[in-house]
Design an enzyme around this catalytic site. Structure first.
Site, PDB file in Angstrom:
ATOM      1  N   SER A 148       0.863  -1.175   0.000  1.00  0.00           N
ATOM      2  CA  SER A 148       0.000   0.000   0.000  1.00  0.00           C
ATOM      3  C   SER A 148       0.897   1.222   0.000  1.00  0.00           C
ATOM      4  CB  SER A 148      -0.879   0.010   1.256  1.00  0.00           C
ATOM      5  OG  SER A 148      -1.453   1.283   1.485  1.00  0.00           O
ATOM      6  N   TYR A 161      -1.832  -0.336  10.608  1.00  0.00           N
ATOM      7  CA  TYR A 161      -1.841  -0.639   9.174  1.00  0.00           C
ATOM      8  C   TYR A 161      -0.573  -0.112   8.500  1.00  0.00           C
ATOM      9  CZ  TYR A 161      -3.567  -0.874   4.355  1.00  0.00           C
ATOM     10  OH  TYR A 161      -3.727  -1.152   3.010  1.00  0.00           O
TER      11      TYR A 161
END
Length: 258
Positions: A148, A161
């Site tokens: 990501s 995250y």
């Protein structure tokens, strides 16, 4: 679509929806036989049926990548049904939402169990089978870890995250360094924000619109924007690509705002 993956067998983790489902369809249309895995097998059975109805080989099976002991048997089943695994799309992941002051050990541990531990042990299981089957000796092994922009850009309110995706990026480079000579190309794809059922509501809010206006192009990406990069990393074009962290984000992680 050109069948650049003809004769290859691909496993996609977290294929029950979103990017995982999109990747599974893409790989099948490029000629690969595809195994779709998810924690709930009913969520991938329908998609596998749709892919098969298009004339491609596909199977669905239950797999929770947080359960490391379950990964090997699942991959063995894939090889029994479809043949030697040559492509792994390490897509399964969880959000790990929460402000740092509010995060519980349970949320932190679950985020790393899926996003990092699951990625590692799925890659390990796939690599072992690529080596044993001779796929690696043909320099045809491909592992694509879905990271990501959070691997290199702070996404506010997502400490767990962000940390997990940064770990995936370095893990990718470490595995690539170990396995390149074995004929396995390990790389990572870092998508930006793509509209999904999960975030569509947020981007209709005042806060979401403010975030959009901070993107250089003031828009969300579409899943199809990742197609060229994913096919490159999954197929013959990745022959000389190893340990690369490729960002496809429509410029969202560029500094300075919109």
């Amino acid at each position: 679509m050109e069948k650049v993956l003809e004769g290859r067998v691909a496993v996609v983790t977290g294929a029950s929806g979103g990017l995982g489902a999109h990747f599974a369809r893409l790989l099948a249309r490029a000629g690969a036989s595809v195994a779709l895995t998810a924690r709930r097998v009913d969520m991938v059975e329908t998609l596998a049926g749709e892919i098969a109805a298009e004339g491609h080989r596909a199977m669905a099976l239950r797999l929770d990548v947080a359960d490391a002991a379950a990964i090997g048997p699942a991959f063995d089943e894939v090889e029994t049904v479809l043949g030697p695994i040559s492509i792994l799309i390490n897509n399964a992941g969880v959000g790990g939402e929460g402000l740092a002051l509010d995060l519980t050990p349970e949320v932190w541990d679950q985020t790393f169990a899926v996003n990092v531990r699951g990625v590692f042990f799925a890659a390990q299981a796939a690599a072992r089978r690529m080596i044993a089957s001779g796929v690696a000796a043909e320099e045809a092994g491909r592992i694509v870890n879905i990271a990501s922009i959070a691997s290199h850009t702070v996404l506010p309110g997502l400490s767990a995250y962000n940390a997990s995706k940064a770990a995936v990026a370095m893990l990718t480079r470490s595995l690539a360094r170990e396995w390149s000579r074995r004929g396995i190309a390990v790389n990572a794809l870092c998508p930006g924000y793509i509209e999904t059922d999960i975030n569509a509501g947020w981007f209709q809010t005042e806060g979401g619109q403010k975030q959009l206006k901070g993107f250089p192009r003031r828009r969300l990406m579409e899943a199809g924007d990742l197609d060229a990069a994913l096919l490159m990393l999954s197929g013959p074009a990745a022959r000389a690509i190893a340990g690369s962290i490729i960002t496809v984000d429509d410029g969202q992680s560029l500094p300075g705002g919109g």
